[in-house]
Design a protein around this motif. Sequence first.
Motif, PDB file in Angstrom:
ATOM      1  N   VAL A   1     -48.946  35.429  35.053  1.00 48.15           N
ATOM      2  CA  VAL A   1     -48.275  34.239  34.526  1.00 48.15           C
ATOM      3  C   VAL A   1     -47.853  34.479  33.089  1.00 48.15           C
ATOM      4  O   VAL A   1     -48.454  35.279  32.365  1.00 48.15           O
ATOM      5  CB  VAL A   1     -49.180  32.988  34.615  1.00 48.15           C
ATOM      6  N   GLY A   2     -46.826  33.782  32.687  1.00 48.29           N
ATOM      7  CA  GLY A   2     -46.337  33.848  31.311  1.00 48.29           C
ATOM      8  C   GLY A   2     -45.155  32.919  31.153  1.00 48.29           C
ATOM      9  O   GLY A   2     -44.493  32.539  32.132  1.00 48.29           O
ATOM     10  N   ASP A   3     -44.858  32.560  29.924  1.00 54.27           N
ATOM     11  CA  ASP A   3     -43.696  31.710  29.659  1.00 54.27           C
ATOM     12  C   ASP A   3     -42.491  32.627  29.475  1.00 54.27           C
ATOM     13  O   ASP A   3     -42.135  33.013  28.362  1.00 54.27           O
ATOM     14  CB  ASP A   3     -43.938  30.874  28.405  1.00 54.27           C
ATOM     15  N   PHE A   4     -41.841  32.963  30.575  1.00 55.24           N
ATOM     16  CA  PHE A   4     -40.799  33.987  30.544  1.00 55.24           C
ATOM     17  C   PHE A   4     -39.476  33.488  29.968  1.00 55.24           C
ATOM     18  O   PHE A   4     -38.666  34.295  29.504  1.00 55.24           O
ATOM     19  CB  PHE A   4     -40.587  34.550  31.955  1.00 55.24           C
ATOM     20  N   ASP A   5     -39.228  32.187  30.003  1.00 52.34           N
ATOM     21  CA  ASP A   5     -37.980  31.661  29.453  1.00 52.34           C
ATOM     22  C   ASP A   5     -38.193  30.891  28.150  1.00 52.34           C
ATOM     23  O   ASP A   5     -37.277  30.212  27.665  1.00 52.34           O
ATOM     24  CB  ASP A   5     -37.250  30.781  30.471  1.00 52.34           C
ATOM     25  N   ASN A   6     -39.405  30.970  27.594  1.00 50.31           N
ATOM     26  CA  ASN A   6     -39.712  30.364  26.290  1.00 50.31           C
ATOM     27  C   ASN A   6     -39.439  28.860  26.246  1.00 50.31           C
ATOM     28  O   ASN A   6     -38.985  28.328  25.229  1.00 50.31           O
ATOM     29  CB  ASN A   6     -38.930  31.068  25.173  1.00 50.31           C
ATOM     30  N   ASP A   7     -39.760  28.168  27.353  1.00 48.33           N
ATOM     31  CA  ASP A   7     -39.586  26.715  27.354  1.00 48.33           C
ATOM     32  C   ASP A   7     -40.901  25.975  27.186  1.00 48.33           C
ATOM     33  O   ASP A   7     -40.942  24.745  27.270  1.00 48.33           O
ATOM     34  CB  ASP A   7     -38.877  26.259  28.634  1.00 48.33           C
ATOM     35  N   GLY A   8     -42.000  26.739  26.978  1.00 46.64           N
ATOM     36  CA  GLY A   8     -43.296  26.108  26.765  1.00 46.64           C
ATOM     37  C   GLY A   8     -44.110  25.898  28.018  1.00 46.64           C
ATOM     38  O   GLY A   8     -45.232  25.381  27.941  1.00 46.64           O
ATOM     39  N   TRP A   9     -43.579  26.297  29.179  1.00 48.83           N
ATOM     40  CA  TRP A   9     -44.278  26.120  30.448  1.00 48.83           C
ATOM     41  C   TRP A   9     -44.511  27.487  31.096  1.00 48.83           C
ATOM     42  O   TRP A   9     -43.617  28.343  31.105  1.00 48.83           O
ATOM     43  CB  TRP A   9     -43.464  25.228  31.395  1.00 48.83           C
ATOM     44  N   LEU A  10     -45.703  27.673  31.669  1.00 47.03           N
ATOM     45  CA  LEU A  10     -46.080  28.957  32.244  1.00 47.03           C
ATOM     46  C   LEU A  10     -45.425  29.169  33.608  1.00 47.03           C
ATOM     47  O   LEU A  10     -45.550  28.345  34.515  1.00 47.03           O
ATOM     48  CB  LEU A  10     -47.596  29.052  32.380  1.00 47.03           C
ATOM     49  N   ASP A  11     -44.719  30.281  33.726  1.00 48.03           N
ATOM     50  CA  ASP A  11     -44.071  30.678  34.967  1.00 48.03           C
ATOM     51  C   ASP A  11     -44.942  31.716  35.687  1.00 48.03           C
ATOM     52  O   ASP A  11     -45.970  32.178  35.166  1.00 48.03           O
ATOM     53  CB  ASP A  11     -42.690  31.260  34.656  1.00 48.03           C
ATOM     54  N   ILE A  12     -44.534  32.109  36.901  1.00 50.56           N
ATOM     55  CA  ILE A  12     -45.355  32.998  37.733  1.00 50.56           C
ATOM     56  C   ILE A  12     -44.502  34.166  38.227  1.00 50.56           C
ATOM     57  O   ILE A  12     -43.402  33.964  38.754  1.00 50.56           O
ATOM     58  CB  ILE A  12     -45.921  32.257  38.961  1.00 50.56           C
ATOM     59  N   TYR A  13     -45.019  35.380  38.062  1.00 53.13           N
ATOM     60  CA  TYR A  13     -44.419  36.566  38.673  1.00 53.13           C
ATOM     61  C   TYR A  13     -45.355  37.015  39.786  1.00 53.13           C
ATOM     62  O   TYR A  13     -46.533  37.315  39.543  1.00 53.13           O
ATOM     63  CB  TYR A  13     -44.242  37.677  37.640  1.00 53.13           C
ATOM     64  N   VAL A  14     -44.850  37.040  41.012  1.00 55.64           N
ATOM     65  CA  VAL A  14     -45.665  37.334  42.191  1.00 55.64           C
ATOM     66  C   VAL A  14     -45.329  38.724  42.713  1.00 55.64           C
ATOM     67  O   VAL A  14     -44.162  39.031  43.008  1.00 55.64           O
ATOM     68  CB  VAL A  14     -45.442  36.289  43.303  1.00 55.64           C
ATOM     69  N   CYS A  15     -46.347  39.577  42.825  1.00 51.32           N
ATOM     70  CA  CYS A  15     -46.187  40.942  43.324  1.00 51.32           C
ATOM     71  C   CYS A  15     -46.409  40.958  44.829  1.00 51.32           C
ATOM     72  O   CYS A  15     -47.519  40.705  45.312  1.00 51.32           O
ATOM     73  CB  CYS A  15     -47.195  41.872  42.652  1.00 51.32           C
ATOM     74  N   ASN A  16     -45.350  41.255  45.567  1.00 49.48           N
ATOM     75  CA  ASN A  16     -45.426  41.300  47.025  1.00 49.48           C
ATOM     76  C   ASN A  16     -45.373  42.745  47.516  1.00 49.48           C
ATOM     77  O   ASN A  16     -44.578  43.553  47.033  1.00 49.48           O
ATOM     78  CB  ASN A  16     -44.278  40.502  47.642  1.00 49.48           C
ATOM     79  N   TYR A  17     -46.199  43.044  48.488  1.00 48.86           N
ATOM     80  CA  TYR A  17     -46.331  44.395  49.035  1.00 48.86           C
ATOM     81  C   TYR A  17     -45.527  44.461  50.342  1.00 48.86           C
ATOM     82  O   TYR A  17     -44.327  44.297  50.355  1.00 48.86           O
ATOM     83  CB  TYR A  17     -47.821  44.680  49.238  1.00 48.86           C
ATOM     84  N   GLU A  18     -46.187  44.642  51.459  1.00 48.75           N
ATOM     85  CA  GLU A  18     -45.580  44.570  52.776  1.00 48.75           C
ATOM     86  C   GLU A  18     -46.701  44.448  53.790  1.00 48.75           C
ATOM     87  O   GLU A  18     -47.838  44.841  53.530  1.00 48.75           O
ATOM     88  CB  GLU A  18     -44.713  45.792  53.061  1.00 48.75           C
ATOM     89  N   ARG A  19     -46.378  43.890  54.928  1.00 45.55           N
ATOM     90  CA  ARG A  19     -47.390  43.751  55.981  1.00 45.55           C
ATOM     91  C   ARG A  19     -47.742  45.123  56.528  1.00 45.55           C
ATOM     92  O   ARG A  19     -46.881  45.884  56.972  1.00 45.55           O
ATOM     93  CB  ARG A  19     -46.854  42.869  57.097  1.00 45.55           C
ATOM     94  N   LEU A  20     -49.023  45.415  56.527  1.00 45.27           N
ATOM     95  CA  LEU A  20     -49.467  46.741  56.938  1.00 45.27           C
ATOM     96  C   LEU A  20     -49.375  46.953  58.436  1.00 45.27           C
ATOM     97  O   LEU A  20     -49.319  48.096  58.900  1.00 45.27           O
ATOM     98  CB  LEU A  20     -50.911  46.950  56.480  1.00 45.27           C
ATOM     99  N   ASP A  21     -49.351  45.873  59.194  1.00 44.35           N
ATOM    100  CA  ASP A  21     -49.278  46.004  60.650  1.00 44.35           C
ATOM    101  C   ASP A  21     -47.840  45.905  61.161  1.00 44.35           C
ATOM    102  O   ASP A  21     -47.606  45.897  62.365  1.00 44.35           O
ATOM    103  CB  ASP A  21     -50.133  44.929  61.323  1.00 44.35           C
ATOM    104  N   ALA A  22     -46.872  45.821  60.249  1.00 40.01           N
ATOM    105  CA  ALA A  22     -45.489  45.613  60.680  1.00 40.01           C
ATOM    106  C   ALA A  22     -44.520  46.668  60.163  1.00 40.01           C
ATOM    107  O   ALA A  22     -43.430  46.808  60.711  1.00 40.01           O
ATOM    108  CB  ALA A  22     -45.012  44.237  60.226  1.00 40.01           C
TER     109      ALA A  22
END
Length: 579
Positions: free
Chosen positions: A357-378
Amino acid sequence: MPLYRHNTPYAALVALTLFLMAACSDNSSRDRNNEEPIGGAFAPILHPNPNMDEVEELSEQVANRLIEFSYRLKERDLRGASAYVSPTIEGSSLAQGTVTGDISLPLNSKQVIREVSEKLPPFSRDEFLGALDQTLATFTTLDYVFFKTRGAEFNRNGDRAILKMTASLIGSNHNGGRRSLYAWADAAASLSDDGWILTGFSVRKTRAKECQKPLFKEVATAAGIAVDGPRIGTEGNDRFYWRGSSAADFDGDGLIDIFSSGFKRNFLYRNKGDGSFEEVAEASQVAQPSGPTSTIFFDFDRDGDQDLLLGFVGWEEDGLPLGDSLHLLRNDGGTFVDVSQEVGLNNFRGPTFSSIVGDFDNDGWLDIYVCNYERLDAAYPDSWFAATNGSENFLLMNHKGKSFTNEARERGITGSHWTFAAAAADFDEDGDLDIYSVNDYGVNALFVNDGTGNFSDQAKQFGVLDCGNGMGTSWADFNGDGKLDLYVSNMSSSAGKRILRRLAAQEKAQGVQKTLYKLAAGNSIFINTGKTFQANPEALGGRSASWAWSPVIFDANLDGHDDIYVANGFISGDSLKDT
């Protein structure tokens, strides 16, 4: 890390390596009756075996014998260890050498370096083991003993070897402080009826470190946060995804509490202030949903308390949502309420392995960067070092605590990678947060922020592509110049490096050798020069951490410098061979 690396794409990497080995090997007929005479254990092998398949098979045989030898020494079973040593052995002992460095370290610790130039007359087996016993006696407890093959050359008969080795001993001294001994050695071995045995062991250098009192002590059970469960991959735990833990003061009493995800239920440990914790997940309503693959505390609504974000492995199939989505649990006075649907996060399903998390656009509110992998069974990676068939990551922008929208593509976060982790920091000191995103099976991304929350990937320009099996990353100032440097955890494989060193000498393999060697080379340290990053050479340390995961940077010994703690390992049994 996914379990299938043992059998599918990682096995394919090994298969490619072995194919190259076979292609580069001299498979012509050899005159095995024209072997050089053996004039002592360390006599040069005049006609080394050129067949790389055979050499690697022999190397594994020697390595496994040394593992068994190491186990006997750890148990202080000298009689058992004698089966791995020739009746006469040449070389020198771990206790030999001239002190070339005696350094005082913080917290009453010290480091002693010895260089060994002389060789003793041949030992008897009992004398050699007796010298080893004297070294073992300097340890009150022995947690780890490992004699490891770093390189090997064999004769064409496959019954004699010259080795490059290291020896590691880690334990405690009589004060309970940690003690370690690391040695670099040349060695020789021959094949007996019972297997490979050491005929020579010549130490070149030793490094001993000792702390008079323990810096850390394992207290999980005493503190009330130890939980036993089935090992991953065994009956009762068939989900091949790692879990996560997060720490924060969730109840506002000034003490740091711990949330830990679990297979069937989660755990929330409230800090009681006396070194112990009380498990309160049920009462705080965070025991479910269980099995999250990422966890992080942050105050998304700016009401002064720590809310909790949980990530899961989710996907859509034929338009139907499967698995699970992100869950945001709002903290209402120490009790949590799931507001995922209210803020729109229930729409985001990805094989989420971590979030920052971090305030990436400097508006004072915490944003979220989500790291996605891949389904291991697919799916399997479409490349070992440049995979592009993973999942897109999310950049979830916070709209004043009321809702989140994914604006990744619009803001320059592009690509379908197998992303494991990320870390945000203002590395270029321009007043905004940049993101370093770490990918498995490929190169990494450095998303540089333009100040408005829009990004461009400049990893290549800054020299931090770092092709490898990325698992984790952290920012820190390692050289004390005030600039943020970068640590990246990958994978280190002695066997892989041993094979690839042989490939390096083969002209046909040069096109892939460098890339493949990097995949086995271990962690990376990038020093920020102000204009770019420079990779620290391996000789400066901090890189080899085996199957590495997440790093944590902190001043462990209170000397004013940043130290590195790296979680590592995978599914292991009692034997060092079972990894």
